[in-house]
Design a protein around this motif. Structure first.
Motif, mmCIF file in Angstrom:
data_model
loop_
_atom_site.group_PDB
_atom_site.id
_atom_site.type_symbol
_atom_site.label_atom_id
_atom_site.label_comp_id
_atom_site.label_asym_id
_atom_site.label_seq_id
_atom_site.Cartn_x
_atom_site.Cartn_y
_atom_site.Cartn_z
ATOM 1 N N ALA A 103 0.835 -1.199 0.000
ATOM 2 C CA ALA A 103 0.000 0.000 0.000
ATOM 3 C C ALA A 103 0.871 1.251 0.000
ATOM 4 N N ILE A 104 0.288 2.341 -0.459
ATOM 5 C CA ILE A 104 0.929 3.645 -0.357
ATOM 6 C C ILE A 104 1.103 3.989 1.118
ATOM 7 N N ASN A 105 2.285 4.445 1.481
ATOM 8 C CA ASN A 105 2.544 4.830 2.866
ATOM 9 C C ASN A 105 2.180 6.309 3.034
ATOM 10 N N PHE A 106 0.971 6.548 3.513
ATOM 11 C CA PHE A 106 0.462 7.918 3.590
ATOM 12 C C PHE A 106 1.317 8.794 4.497
ATOM 13 N N GLN A 107 1.910 8.205 5.506
ATOM 14 C CA GLN A 107 2.680 9.015 6.460
ATOM 15 C C GLN A 107 3.919 9.629 5.815
ATOM 16 N N ASN A 108 4.390 9.051 4.711
ATOM 17 C CA ASN A 108 5.571 9.581 4.022
ATOM 18 C C ASN A 108 5.214 10.209 2.671
ATOM 19 N N ALA A 109 3.940 10.535 2.470
ATOM 20 C CA ALA A 109 3.497 11.076 1.192
ATOM 21 C C ALA A 109 3.984 12.509 0.991
ATOM 22 N N GLN A 110 4.164 12.883 -0.288
ATOM 23 C CA GLN A 110 4.480 14.259 -0.666
ATOM 24 C C GLN A 110 3.203 14.962 -1.116
ATOM 25 N N PHE A 111 3.112 16.256 -0.795
ATOM 26 C CA PHE A 111 1.916 17.026 -1.115
ATOM 27 C C PHE A 111 2.289 18.331 -1.824
ATOM 28 N N ALA A 112 1.339 18.849 -2.562
ATOM 29 C CA ALA A 112 1.483 20.188 -3.132
ATOM 30 C C ALA A 112 0.095 20.775 -3.340
ATOM 31 N N GLY A 113 0.013 22.101 -3.248
ATOM 32 C CA GLY A 113 -1.239 22.802 -3.478
ATOM 33 C C GLY A 113 -1.323 23.331 -4.897
ATOM 34 N N ASP A 114 -2.341 24.120 -5.170
ATOM 35 C CA ASP A 114 -2.558 24.672 -6.501
ATOM 36 C C ASP A 114 -1.402 25.583 -6.898
ATOM 37 N N ASN A 115 -0.828 25.323 -8.084
ATOM 38 C CA ASN A 115 0.313 26.074 -8.618
ATOM 39 C C ASN A 115 1.557 25.964 -7.745
ATOM 40 N N GLU A 116 1.637 24.906 -6.973
ATOM 41 C CA GLU A 116 2.822 24.659 -6.148
ATOM 42 C C GLU A 116 3.655 23.529 -6.743
ATOM 43 N N THR A 117 4.952 23.516 -6.386
ATOM 44 C CA THR A 117 5.874 22.496 -6.877
ATOM 45 C C THR A 117 5.708 21.201 -6.094
ATOM 46 N N PHE A 118 5.497 20.125 -6.819
ATOM 47 C CA PHE A 118 5.380 18.804 -6.208
ATOM 48 C C PHE A 118 6.708 18.054 -6.231
ATOM 49 N N LEU A 119 7.500 18.244 -7.295
ATOM 50 C CA LEU A 119 8.718 17.451 -7.470
ATOM 51 C C LEU A 119 9.751 18.263 -8.235
ATOM 52 N N THR A 120 11.014 18.151 -7.817
ATOM 53 C CA THR A 120 12.139 18.742 -8.537
ATOM 54 C C THR A 120 13.245 17.698 -8.634
ATOM 55 N N ILE A 121 13.641 17.355 -9.854
ATOM 56 C CA ILE A 121 14.714 16.384 -10.054
ATOM 57 C C ILE A 121 15.659 16.913 -11.133
#
Length: 289
Positions: A103-121
């Motif tokens: 299952a997805i581990n919700f406690q370690n999930a990443q979040f972002a709001g509207d027009n926010e950055t979710f991921l940078t690689i």
């Protein structure tokens, strides 16, 4: 002689410092791929196979005010026949078997709001090539919805778990702590209003997951992998010198849907109106620098 030696030393130091300065200015750029989220209530409302969808007779819907979202998987696909998992996977969230099945581990999930950055690689971590599609496995969304109680309009906070399976110890919903300590399948939700909290489970298979590649690249039932097409393709050459921003625009156009008891277009849970769908209604990826 001493004066000459001192002058020679000073010149050497000056040349060394200039050489270091030049080295600094010649350092190559390290551009990134930046993934942002956007929630658009005016974007076209699609069904599971990526076609325009209307609200079924007997149901009603509204566009929620989404505050934040979490994804568990992002993949770039070169073509329409690229099978799920065979593209360029740029993000995989944390998973666990603490609750039994994977299952997805919700406690370690990443979040972002509207027009926010979710991921940078780093762009150097992404294989050069041209990609026509993006796939995003959504995990959680949270926002405000309107509801009617005893003739009065209120606003409450809805947290919906749309991932295939999620392990949750507890989570905060508008200041209220909800304890779960177990796995929950796609469609689990919790609702908070005026300090009152309730929770439930949408029917299996009821969550809409638009996939325009339904025929050529199907996705597993319950996976919540939303698929979107780049308008002109997305090319990474490997020679980029500046960041590339990909904004994942999700349609929230009437994405919260329920069965009507009172045919007034208002969500009234006290009368037995049931949530039937919380899935997002489409994905459009947009590229900018």
């Amino acid at each position: 002689m001493k004066t000459l030696n001192l002058f020679t030393c000073l010149m050497c130091l000056l040349l060394f410092a200039c050489s270091e300065d030049n080295d600094d200015t010649q350092q190559p750029n390290n551009p990134n791929l930046v993934i942002k989220l956007k929630f658009d209530p005016n974007q076209e409302r699609l069904n599971n196979i990526g076609e325009p969808a209307t609200i079924p007779s007997g149901n009603a819907a509204q566009s929620p005010n989404v505050n934040r979202m979490s994804a568990n998987y992002i993949e770039l696909a070169p073509g329409a026949f690229t099978a799920l998992g065979d593209g360029e996977v740029i993000f995989s969230g944390d998973e666990t078997t603490a609750g039994g099945n994977n299952a997805i581990n919700f406690q370690n999930a990443q979040f972002a709001g509207d027009n926010e950055t979710f991921l940078t690689i780093p762009l150097s971590d992404v294989t050069a090539g041209t990609y026509e599609w993006v796939r995003v496995s959504l995990a959680y969304q949270e926002g405000e919805i309107d509801f009617l109680l005893n003739g009065t309009d209120y606003t409450g906070t809805l947290g919906s778990f749309v991932g295939y399976n999620t392990y949750i110890t507890s989570f905060d919903l508008n200041g209220e702590t909800i304890d779960v300590n177990g796995n929950r399948l796609q469609g689990f939700w919790a609702f908070e209003a005026e300090g009152f909290v309730t929770q439930g489970q949408a029917p299996e298979g009821a969550t809409t997951v638009p996939n325009p590649l339904f025929d050529s690249s199907p996705i597993p039932q319950g996976s919540c992998v939303v698929t979107g097409e780049f308008e002109n393709g997305f090319t990474i050459t490997g020679n980029e010198t500046q960041d590339i921003v990909v904004t994942l625009s999700f349609s929230i156009n009437n994405s919260f849907e329920w069965t009507e008891v009172n045919a007034d277009g208002k969500y009234e849970p006290s009368t037995g109106e049931q949530v039937v769908d919380m899935g997002l209604r489409g994905l459009i990826p947009m590229v900018s620098n």
